[in-house]
Design an enzyme around this catalytic site. Sequence first.
Site, PDB file in Angstrom:
ATOM      1  N   ARG A  78       0.838  -1.200   0.000  1.00 37.29           N
ATOM      2  CA  ARG A  78       0.000   0.000   0.000  1.00 37.29           C
ATOM      3  C   ARG A  78       0.873   1.250   0.000  1.00 37.29           C
ATOM      4  O   ARG A  78       1.910   1.294   0.645  1.00 37.29           O
ATOM      5  CB  ARG A  78      -0.905   0.024   1.238  1.00 37.29           C
ATOM      6  CG  ARG A  78      -2.069  -0.952   1.175  1.00 37.29           C
ATOM      7  CD  ARG A  78      -2.927  -0.876   2.419  1.00 37.29           C
ATOM      8  NE  ARG A  78      -2.217  -1.363   3.578  1.00 37.29           N
ATOM      9  CZ  ARG A  78      -1.612  -0.626   4.477  1.00 37.29           C
ATOM     10  NH1 ARG A  78      -1.662   0.701   4.398  1.00 37.29           N
ATOM     11  NH2 ARG A  78      -0.986  -1.177   5.477  1.00 37.29           N
ATOM     12  N   TYR A 217      -1.534  -3.551  -6.756  1.00 40.14           N
ATOM     13  CA  TYR A 217      -1.235  -4.376  -5.591  1.00 40.14           C
ATOM     14  C   TYR A 217      -2.226  -4.213  -4.429  1.00 40.14           C
ATOM     15  O   TYR A 217      -2.502  -3.104  -3.994  1.00 40.14           O
ATOM     16  CB  TYR A 217       0.175  -4.058  -5.061  1.00 40.14           C
ATOM     17  CG  TYR A 217       0.750  -5.209  -4.273  1.00 40.14           C
ATOM     18  CD1 TYR A 217       1.506  -6.191  -4.888  1.00 40.14           C
ATOM     19  CD2 TYR A 217       0.496  -5.347  -2.915  1.00 40.14           C
ATOM     20  CE1 TYR A 217       2.011  -7.276  -4.183  1.00 40.14           C
ATOM     21  CE2 TYR A 217       0.995  -6.422  -2.198  1.00 40.14           C
ATOM     22  CZ  TYR A 217       1.759  -7.381  -2.839  1.00 40.14           C
ATOM     23  OH  TYR A 217       2.237  -8.453  -2.140  1.00 40.14           O
ATOM     24  N   LYS A 226      -9.541  -2.370   1.794  1.00 37.10           N
ATOM     25  CA  LYS A 226      -9.291  -1.218   2.674  1.00 37.10           C
ATOM     26  C   LYS A 226     -10.062   0.029   2.227  1.00 37.10           C
ATOM     27  O   LYS A 226     -10.559   0.792   3.056  1.00 37.10           O
ATOM     28  CB  LYS A 226      -7.803  -0.903   2.726  1.00 37.10           C
ATOM     29  CG  LYS A 226      -6.944  -2.080   3.097  1.00 37.10           C
ATOM     30  CD  LYS A 226      -7.262  -2.596   4.480  1.00 37.10           C
ATOM     31  CE  LYS A 226      -6.545  -3.903   4.702  1.00 37.10           C
ATOM     32  NZ  LYS A 226      -6.177  -4.194   6.062  1.00 37.10           N
ATOM     33  N   HIS A 246     -10.391  -2.516  11.556  1.00 32.13           N
ATOM     34  CA  HIS A 246      -9.300  -3.391  11.079  1.00 32.13           C
ATOM     35  C   HIS A 246      -9.113  -4.509  12.111  1.00 32.13           C
ATOM     36  O   HIS A 246      -8.161  -4.495  12.896  1.00 32.13           O
ATOM     37  CB  HIS A 246      -8.041  -2.528  10.944  1.00 32.13           C
ATOM     38  CG  HIS A 246      -6.921  -3.173  10.182  1.00 32.13           C
ATOM     39  ND1 HIS A 246      -5.611  -2.777  10.326  1.00 32.13           N
ATOM     40  CD2 HIS A 246      -6.901  -4.173   9.265  1.00 32.13           C
ATOM     41  CE1 HIS A 246      -4.830  -3.497   9.526  1.00 32.13           C
ATOM     42  NE2 HIS A 246      -5.593  -4.351   8.885  1.00 32.13           N
ATOM     43  N   SER A 268      -1.212  -3.768  10.501  1.00 37.72           N
ATOM     44  CA  SER A 268      -0.866  -4.640   9.384  1.00 37.72           C
ATOM     45  C   SER A 268       0.370  -5.487   9.709  1.00 37.72           C
ATOM     46  O   SER A 268       1.360  -4.975  10.239  1.00 37.72           O
ATOM     47  CB  SER A 268      -0.584  -3.783   8.151  1.00 37.72           C
ATOM     48  OG  SER A 268      -1.721  -2.996   7.864  1.00 37.72           O
ATOM     49  N   CYS A 270       0.767  -7.756  11.970  1.00 36.40           N
ATOM     50  CA  CYS A 270       1.033  -7.868  13.403  1.00 36.40           C
ATOM     51  C   CYS A 270       0.250  -9.001  14.048  1.00 36.40           C
ATOM     52  O   CYS A 270       0.045  -9.017  15.266  1.00 36.40           O
ATOM     53  CB  CYS A 270       0.745  -6.552  14.113  1.00 36.40           C
ATOM     54  SG  CYS A 270       1.978  -5.292  13.741  1.00 36.40           S
ATOM     55  N   ASP A 293      -9.238  -9.897   8.968  1.00 36.59           N
ATOM     56  CA  ASP A 293      -8.695  -8.566   8.684  1.00 36.59           C
ATOM     57  C   ASP A 293      -9.659  -7.416   8.967  1.00 36.59           C
ATOM     58  O   ASP A 293      -9.231  -6.351   9.382  1.00 36.59           O
ATOM     59  CB  ASP A 293      -8.244  -8.497   7.217  1.00 36.59           C
ATOM     60  CG  ASP A 293      -7.320  -7.324   6.926  1.00 36.59           C
ATOM     61  OD1 ASP A 293      -6.409  -7.065   7.739  1.00 36.59           O
ATOM     62  OD2 ASP A 293      -7.514  -6.656   5.898  1.00 36.59           O
ATOM     63  N   ARG A 388       2.095 -12.161  -0.400  1.00 34.49           N
ATOM     64  CA  ARG A 388       0.770 -12.511   0.127  1.00 34.49           C
ATOM     65  C   ARG A 388       0.187 -13.721  -0.581  1.00 34.49           C
ATOM     66  O   ARG A 388       0.547 -14.032  -1.715  1.00 34.49           O
ATOM     67  CB  ARG A 388      -0.180 -11.318  -0.072  1.00 34.49           C
ATOM     68  CG  ARG A 388       0.263 -10.031   0.612  1.00 34.49           C
ATOM     69  CD  ARG A 388      -0.550  -9.733   1.819  1.00 34.49           C
ATOM     70  NE  ARG A 388      -0.002  -8.645   2.632  1.00 34.49           N
ATOM     71  CZ  ARG A 388      -0.558  -8.239   3.765  1.00 34.49           C
ATOM     72  NH1 ARG A 388      -1.660  -8.797   4.213  1.00 34.49           N
ATOM     73  NH2 ARG A 388      -0.023  -7.264   4.463  1.00 34.49           N
TER      74      ARG A 388
HETATM   75  P1  GTP Z   1      -2.502  -7.659   7.575  1.00 33.24           P
HETATM   76  O1  GTP Z   1      -3.019  -8.706   6.661  1.00 33.24           O
HETATM   77  O2  GTP Z   1      -1.334  -6.903   6.993  1.00 33.24           O
HETATM   78  O3  GTP Z   1      -3.527  -6.733   8.111  1.00 33.24           O
HETATM   79  O4  GTP Z   1      -1.770  -8.387   8.796  1.00 33.24           O
HETATM   80  P2  GTP Z   1      -2.139  -9.450   9.928  1.00 33.24           P
HETATM   81  O5  GTP Z   1      -2.307  -8.713  11.225  1.00 33.24           O
HETATM   82  O6  GTP Z   1      -3.198 -10.386   9.532  1.00 33.24           O
HETATM   83  O7  GTP Z   1      -0.743 -10.171   9.998  1.00 33.24           O
HETATM   84  P3  GTP Z   1      -0.351 -11.695  10.202  1.00 33.24           P
HETATM   85  O8  GTP Z   1      -1.234 -12.429  11.159  1.00 33.24           O
HETATM   86  O9  GTP Z   1      -0.196 -12.309   8.878  1.00 33.24           O
HETATM   87  O10 GTP Z   1       1.066 -11.490  10.914  1.00 33.24           O
HETATM   88  C1  GTP Z   1       2.215 -11.459  10.224  1.00 33.24           C
HETATM   89  C2  GTP Z   1       3.471 -11.558  11.074  1.00 33.24           C
HETATM   90  O11 GTP Z   1       3.264 -11.584  12.486  1.00 33.24           O
HETATM   91  C3  GTP Z   1       4.189 -12.864  10.723  1.00 33.24           C
HETATM   92  O12 GTP Z   1       5.542 -12.569  10.530  1.00 33.24           O
HETATM   93  C4  GTP Z   1       3.992 -13.715  11.960  1.00 33.24           C
HETATM   94  O13 GTP Z   1       5.010 -14.666  12.113  1.00 33.24           O
HETATM   95  C5  GTP Z   1       3.953 -12.681  13.073  1.00 33.24           C
HETATM   96  N1  GTP Z   1       3.194 -13.149  14.259  1.00 33.24           N
HETATM   97  C6  GTP Z   1       1.882 -13.435  14.322  1.00 33.24           C
HETATM   98  N2  GTP Z   1       1.521 -13.859  15.561  1.00 33.24           N
HETATM   99  C7  GTP Z   1       2.649 -13.822  16.298  1.00 33.24           C
HETATM  100  C8  GTP Z   1       2.933 -14.130  17.670  1.00 33.24           C
HETATM  101  O14 GTP Z   1       2.080 -14.526  18.464  1.00 33.24           O
HETATM  102  N3  GTP Z   1       4.215 -13.934  18.085  1.00 33.24           N
HETATM  103  C9  GTP Z   1       5.192 -13.493  17.236  1.00 33.24           C
HETATM  104  N4  GTP Z   1       6.423 -13.338  17.730  1.00 33.24           N
HETATM  105  N5  GTP Z   1       4.973 -13.199  15.945  1.00 33.24           N
HETATM  106  C10 GTP Z   1       3.712 -13.358  15.477  1.00 33.24           C
HETATM  107  C1  SPV Z   2      -2.875  -4.511   5.412  1.00 32.90           C
HETATM  108  O1  SPV Z   2      -1.889  -3.890   4.977  1.00 32.90           O
HETATM  109  O2  SPV Z   2      -3.372  -4.279   6.532  1.00 32.90           O
HETATM  110  C2  SPV Z   2      -3.470  -5.597   4.605  1.00 32.90           C
HETATM  111  C3  SPV Z   2      -2.970  -5.801   3.242  1.00 32.90           C
HETATM  112  O3  SPV Z   2      -4.362  -6.274   5.089  1.00 32.90           O
HETATM  113  S1  SPV Z   2      -3.677  -4.693   2.094  1.00 32.90           S
HETATM  114  O4  SPV Z   2      -4.910  -5.312   1.586  1.00 32.90           O
HETATM  115  O5  SPV Z   2      -2.716  -4.520   1.006  1.00 32.90           O
HETATM  116  O6  SPV Z   2      -3.993  -3.461   2.727  1.00 32.90           O
HETATM  117 MN    MN Z   3      -4.985  -5.544   7.118  1.00 36.12          MN
END
Ligand code: GTP
Ligand code: SPV
Ligand code: MN
Length: 612
Positions: A78, A217, A226, A246, A268, A270, A293, A388
């Site tokens: 983004r 993207y 979003k 979110h 994002s 996290c 999400d 992704r």
């Molecule tokens: P968006 O799709 O961008 O909104 O993100 P999301 O919040 O869904 O992110 P996602 O769950 O895919 O988290 C991505 C990163 O966080 C990866 O690198 C994971 O390994 C890390 N992660 C998730 N949960 C944990 C946790 O409990 N501990 C640690 N140390 N890392 C974590």
């Molecule tokens: C984020 O960045 O929080 C996402 C991926 O979930 S995107 O759809 O590119 O915003």
């Molecule tokens: Mn997101």
Amino acid sequence: MTVTDPTTTLPTTTDLQAWVEQVAALTEPEAVVWCDGSEAERQRLTAVAVRTGTLTPLDPSLHYGSHLARSSEDDVARVEDRTYICSPTPAGAGPTNHWREPVAMRAELAGCFAGSMRGRVMYVVPFAMGPVGGPLSRLGVELTDSPYVVLSMRITTRIGAGPELLIAGGAPWVRAVHSVGAPLLEGEQDVPWPSNPVKHIAHFPDSREVWSYGSGYGGNALLGKKAFALRLASVMGRDEGWLAEHMLLIRLTSPAGRRYHLAAAFPSACGKTNLAMMRPSLPGWSVETLGDDIAWMRPGPDGRLWAINPEAGLFGVAPGTGEATNPNAMGALWGNTIYTNVALTDDGDVWWEGRTGRPPEHATDWRGQDWTPADGAAGRPAAHPNARFTVPMHQVPSAAADWDDPAGVPLDAIIVGGRRAGVVPLVAQARDWAHGVFMGATVASEQTAAAEGAEVGRLRRDPFAMLPFCGYDMGEHWAHWLAVGEALGDGAPAFFAVNWFRKDDGGDYLWPGFGENARVLAWVAARLDGLVGAVDTPAGLVPAPGALDTTGLDLPDGALEQLLSVDPAAYAAEADLTEEFFATFGPTLPAAMTQQLAELRTRAGGPPRPAS
Ligand code: GTP
Ligand code: SPV
Ligand code: MN
């Protein structure tokens, strides 16, 4: 496109045809194709995308019906600095958004979009966010010149005839126009990932419109996500008394069979997808996935807050996703998946950092170049950090059987969190709703690769994980949260804050995370039932000694104490930063937030006290 002031009247049916013609007249596509969402259409579009090199078919014995896409190197995430809220005045967007004057922005967009689809097909994609016809669902139409976008929207939203029928019946809908900004001249060869160095993602909240130019993207281009489901929907929610956030959405079930519905906001990359699909390490507990999400939440007639996931699929972060960290995500990826910017192994499999413990000896990286582990060691990852996977929700093994129930689920708790190496404890409960809103308003998180140009690791304020996604003034957003809580009264969910990312002095995570996060959820559930104690600290109510189940967990000495410790001096420093941040808001900052800040200062000055 006509240059007019935004109007507050939503378009209805009759306008759809006229609007499509109007956009086509501006963008001059070679043809206009109305999408019906059928399987035949998926196959046709896939063939087009394969022919132009946008999609590479994967070995069907390893990945049924799945494809790899490699984006251009300047189109990987983004673009927050080119994402605008075009409200009539800067005050409408607030201090955390990039504002553009709407009439001037429309004129600039008209220049960009003029002839921008030459030599390409313009697809008309009617779609629903939420189950088609559901009471919390909303409709939109995306016009796009990218088959990749249509194929992705087909997974992440409900596209085609159903939504189009509702629009034809007079239901209101959101207008979304997307062009990669790369017209094709007569006889010119297309490139695998057309895009334009000039990018604009412009939202017109008053007329419920978004115009996206130059990027193919993710959130820049899949406009149901979003742009609509957060930026425009947050404004719609403010106006209509609901919330677009979110947040992931899960059902937690205890060994005794008690069910809890939780929504959690993390910035994002996290951990939303991870928590949404978590396999609890605690025996007898289960987590069912409802969303990963976005959550739309509305007070119901029963006085509770009801939530749906408006999406139908996932656009999940690949790096860090593996059998050890997220087996349910891995299970979802058996087929029908679009991978973007991951690596390709020599035996036709996909790979990314964290997919397996051992990298392949050789692969083709996300740029399409030779890659060996030595490149990885030299700081060139095989997959882009924001690589992704796009996959339908119904393929997620942990998806709840009723994940697409149009009525949604009643929430028991709301969780906010961020990525914080220090200061913030593993978990804390808010003392009341206003304190919960304060917890949301003061989320700060170390930046990730989900936004282009991010200073990865650097802490930034990200209230409610909505910094890049709130379509109006963030101070007003907090006021709206306060108002929703007030209306809910006793039926309101409880508020918690979590932090899985606290580190020790050596820079290692103190908490094992992932499935072990179930221990924190079990404490949350026990708090909801009034079964366990808590200690009142400046951060909120943290688990009393022994209240968090650590049976079988091999934590180093002192780790748990450190995870739950709250340093008043550090919170006094947080209060200073919060005061600075709040000062940027002026009149929209709710008095309740100023009051919470004053309370934090008082608490940060005194010792911890026992609480119920
Ligand atoms: P968006 O799709 O961008 O909104 O993100 P999301 O919040 O869904 O992110 P996602 O769950 O895919 O988290 C991505 C990163 O966080 C990866 O690198 C994971 O390994 C890390 N992660 C998730 N949960 C944990 C946790 O409990 N501990 C640690 N140390 N890392 C974590
Ligand atoms: C984020 O960045 O929080 C996402 C991926 O979930 S995107 O759809 O590119 O915003
Ligand atoms: Mn997101």
